[in-house]
Design an enzyme around this catalytic site. Sequence first.
Site, PDB file in Angstrom:
ATOM      1  N   ARG A   1     -10.282  -0.780  14.609  1.00 53.15           N
ATOM      2  CA  ARG A   1     -10.225   0.038  13.393  1.00 53.15           C
ATOM      3  C   ARG A   1     -11.408  -0.337  12.502  1.00 53.15           C
ATOM      4  O   ARG A   1     -12.389   0.375  12.469  1.00 53.15           O
ATOM      5  CB  ARG A   1      -8.866  -0.173  12.710  1.00 53.15           C
ATOM      6  CG  ARG A   1      -8.562   0.809  11.623  1.00 53.15           C
ATOM      7  CD  ARG A   1      -7.084   0.827  11.251  1.00 53.15           C
ATOM      8  NE  ARG A   1      -6.610  -0.416  10.622  1.00 53.15           N
ATOM      9  CZ  ARG A   1      -5.360  -0.580  10.172  1.00 53.15           C
ATOM     10  NH1 ARG A   1      -4.473   0.409  10.276  1.00 53.15           N
ATOM     11  NH2 ARG A   1      -4.995  -1.706   9.620  1.00 53.15           N
TER      12      ARG A   1
ATOM     13  N   CYS B   1      14.837  23.259   5.133  1.00 53.79           N
ATOM     14  CA  CYS B   1      13.938  24.113   4.355  1.00 53.79           C
ATOM     15  C   CYS B   1      13.060  23.236   3.466  1.00 53.79           C
ATOM     16  O   CYS B   1      13.204  22.020   3.433  1.00 53.79           O
ATOM     17  CB  CYS B   1      14.731  25.077   3.482  1.00 53.79           C
ATOM     18  SG  CYS B   1      15.973  26.036   4.364  1.00 53.79           S
ATOM     19  N   MET B   2      12.174  23.874   2.711  1.00 55.88           N
ATOM     20  CA  MET B   2      11.301  23.096   1.838  1.00 55.88           C
ATOM     21  C   MET B   2      12.112  22.362   0.761  1.00 55.88           C
ATOM     22  O   MET B   2      11.808  21.233   0.402  1.00 55.88           O
ATOM     23  CB  MET B   2      10.255  23.998   1.183  1.00 55.88           C
ATOM     24  CG  MET B   2       9.226  23.233   0.381  1.00 55.88           C
ATOM     25  SD  MET B   2       8.033  24.290  -0.430  1.00 55.88           S
ATOM     26  CE  MET B   2       6.980  24.766   0.917  1.00 55.88           C
ATOM     27  N   ASP B   3      13.170  23.026   0.271  1.00 53.81           N
ATOM     28  CA  ASP B   3      13.888  22.496  -0.892  1.00 53.81           C
ATOM     29  C   ASP B   3      15.388  22.312  -0.686  1.00 53.81           C
ATOM     30  O   ASP B   3      16.076  21.835  -1.589  1.00 53.81           O
ATOM     31  CB  ASP B   3      13.710  23.449  -2.079  1.00 53.81           C
ATOM     32  CG  ASP B   3      12.289  23.943  -2.176  1.00 53.81           C
ATOM     33  OD1 ASP B   3      11.405  23.099  -2.395  1.00 53.81           O
ATOM     34  OD2 ASP B   3      12.047  25.143  -1.961  1.00 53.81           O
TER      35      ASP B   3
ATOM     36  N   LYS C   1       0.842  -1.212   0.000  1.00 55.11           N
ATOM     37  CA  LYS C   1       0.000   0.000   0.000  1.00 55.11           C
ATOM     38  C   LYS C   1       0.876   1.261   0.000  1.00 55.11           C
ATOM     39  O   LYS C   1       2.096   1.177   0.248  1.00 55.11           O
ATOM     40  CB  LYS C   1      -0.885  -0.022   1.250  1.00 55.11           C
ATOM     41  CG  LYS C   1      -0.097  -0.085   2.551  1.00 55.11           C
ATOM     42  CD  LYS C   1      -0.964  -0.524   3.721  1.00 55.11           C
ATOM     43  CE  LYS C   1      -0.136  -0.567   4.993  1.00 55.11           C
ATOM     44  NZ  LYS C   1      -0.909  -1.140   6.107  1.00 55.11           N
TER      45      LYS C   1
ATOM     46  N   TYR D   1      16.357  29.182   8.431  1.00 54.29           N
ATOM     47  CA  TYR D   1      15.218  29.895   9.025  1.00 54.29           C
ATOM     48  C   TYR D   1      15.267  29.858  10.548  1.00 54.29           C
ATOM     49  O   TYR D   1      15.463  28.801  11.151  1.00 54.29           O
ATOM     50  CB  TYR D   1      13.901  29.247   8.582  1.00 54.29           C
ATOM     51  CG  TYR D   1      13.584  29.462   7.128  1.00 54.29           C
ATOM     52  CD1 TYR D   1      13.387  30.749   6.614  1.00 54.29           C
ATOM     53  CD2 TYR D   1      13.469  28.388   6.268  1.00 54.29           C
ATOM     54  CE1 TYR D   1      13.085  30.940   5.275  1.00 54.29           C
ATOM     55  CE2 TYR D   1      13.161  28.566   4.923  1.00 54.29           C
ATOM     56  CZ  TYR D   1      12.975  29.852   4.436  1.00 54.29           C
ATOM     57  OH  TYR D   1      12.683  30.029   3.119  1.00 54.29           O
TER      58      TYR D   1
ATOM     59  N   ARG E   1       1.121 -11.203   6.424  1.00 55.85           N
ATOM     60  CA  ARG E   1       1.009  -9.982   5.637  1.00 55.85           C
ATOM     61  C   ARG E   1       2.114  -8.976   5.960  1.00 55.85           C
ATOM     62  O   ARG E   1       1.858  -7.916   6.525  1.00 55.85           O
ATOM     63  CB  ARG E   1      -0.339  -9.293   5.917  1.00 55.85           C
ATOM     64  CG  ARG E   1      -1.591 -10.120   5.689  1.00 55.85           C
ATOM     65  CD  ARG E   1      -2.838  -9.249   5.788  1.00 55.85           C
ATOM     66  NE  ARG E   1      -2.904  -8.492   7.022  1.00 55.85           N
ATOM     67  CZ  ARG E   1      -3.530  -8.885   8.125  1.00 55.85           C
ATOM     68  NH1 ARG E   1      -4.187 -10.037   8.146  1.00 55.85           N
ATOM     69  NH2 ARG E   1      -3.532  -8.127   9.211  1.00 55.85           N
TER      70      ARG E   1
ATOM     71  N   HIS F   1      -6.206  -7.951  12.585  1.00 57.66           N
ATOM     72  CA  HIS F   1      -4.977  -7.146  12.557  1.00 57.66           C
ATOM     73  C   HIS F   1      -4.544  -6.832  13.987  1.00 57.66           C
ATOM     74  O   HIS F   1      -5.380  -6.584  14.851  1.00 57.66           O
ATOM     75  CB  HIS F   1      -5.222  -5.851  11.772  1.00 57.66           C
ATOM     76  CG  HIS F   1      -3.970  -5.080  11.459  1.00 57.66           C
ATOM     77  ND1 HIS F   1      -2.897  -5.651  10.811  1.00 57.66           N
ATOM     78  CD2 HIS F   1      -3.640  -3.789  11.678  1.00 57.66           C
ATOM     79  CE1 HIS F   1      -1.943  -4.729  10.655  1.00 57.66           C
ATOM     80  NE2 HIS F   1      -2.369  -3.595  11.181  1.00 57.66           N
TER      81      HIS F   1
END
Length: 384
Positions: A139, A314-316, A41, A267, A223, A168
Amino acid sequence: MHDSDITPRPTVATIDLDALEHNFSVLNSFVAPAKVMAVIKANAYGHGLLACGRQLERCGAAALGVAFLEEGVALRKAGLKLPILVLGGIFEGQIQDFLTYDLDITASSLEKLTAINARAAESGKRARVHLKIDTGMNRIGVRAGSAPALVEAAVKASHCDVVGIFSHLATADEEPLDDAREQVALFKEVLSGVQSLIPDAVPHIANSAAMLRIKESQLGMVRPGVALFGNEPSPGLRLPVELRQVMKLESRVVFFKVIPAGAGVSYGHRWRAEKQSRLVTIPLGYGDGYTRHYSNVASVLIRGKRYPVVGSVCMDQLMVNIGDDEAYNGDEVVLIGAQGGEKITAGELAELSGTVPHEVTTAISSRVPRRFIRGGKQIKESQV
Ligand SMILES: *Cc1c(COP(=O)(O)O)cnc(C)c1O
């Protein structure tokens, strides 16, 4: 976004399909004669759904497990023939698609079972169902006490074939194992009451942690998900088998500089240099799934040595302190995986960020291209 006409930044997740095969065969032998449903998954925990699905089919997995209908359909459209169970709860409007694409359906309540049977009857097909019993995860699934009623209804359902019955575990990756063992015992009690009604249904309850740690959880099928990719189910958990990490996350140095003592980095200036330091910048950040939680705590490998990530991710981009050492633009940087004699595991990053290794690899975003390697050679996903 992964345009082949340009020269992209060299940030890539290399997926070692031989390591995946190795892990599958180690796990498969460990549980034999139980069969293995390989759980892939969430884009195979970030490793690439179709490539991993195809490789596991070649390796002899008995079945594949996914979370959602969409994932199962994508595998069918790619030509996979194995039984594919969608482990999650279903919505009534999806039942026709399960039938069309020959996907195994989780029947997690009497109502859902009734809807499945009705839809199958209308379309003149037979539905393959796995009955879901809740033994303590809370669940989805019917409680153990309601299991006999669900089984009886499923046997009577004219257009359903009961091919599995499952549960599960909530705590198989923790100490002590008492709760997980109790869940297994409860599931076996349920089975002993109903198995004569559904002799062809395969029982299954074990995830990676359970199949490796609780012998009696190895029923007709197991599984595993996270262990297939070479990672431990919770950080630092010791396993009785040798697995190989399938994902290697790499980039290259894009910038080098020297900063004076006292200079703040990134930052919020959440890191300051105690002395004059050499820093390198890496073109990868939380936009790639390398989370901000790794700021100031994670390490990377350059030239076979470990160096700290300094300042906020940072983001990038992120910055690494190489102290008085040398590194050059273009040097390979390993964020997950091995280099020289050093290694960074998904488990190590999970520990640093308070999560599980599953999340570390699954989080690596679609902005990072996956590159598949088999037999030492790079292959296209469609060739796997
Ligand atoms: C995700 C999942 C698994 C696999 O769990 P791992 O801990 O990755 O081995 C097995 N069964 C179900 C129902 C799941 O949701």
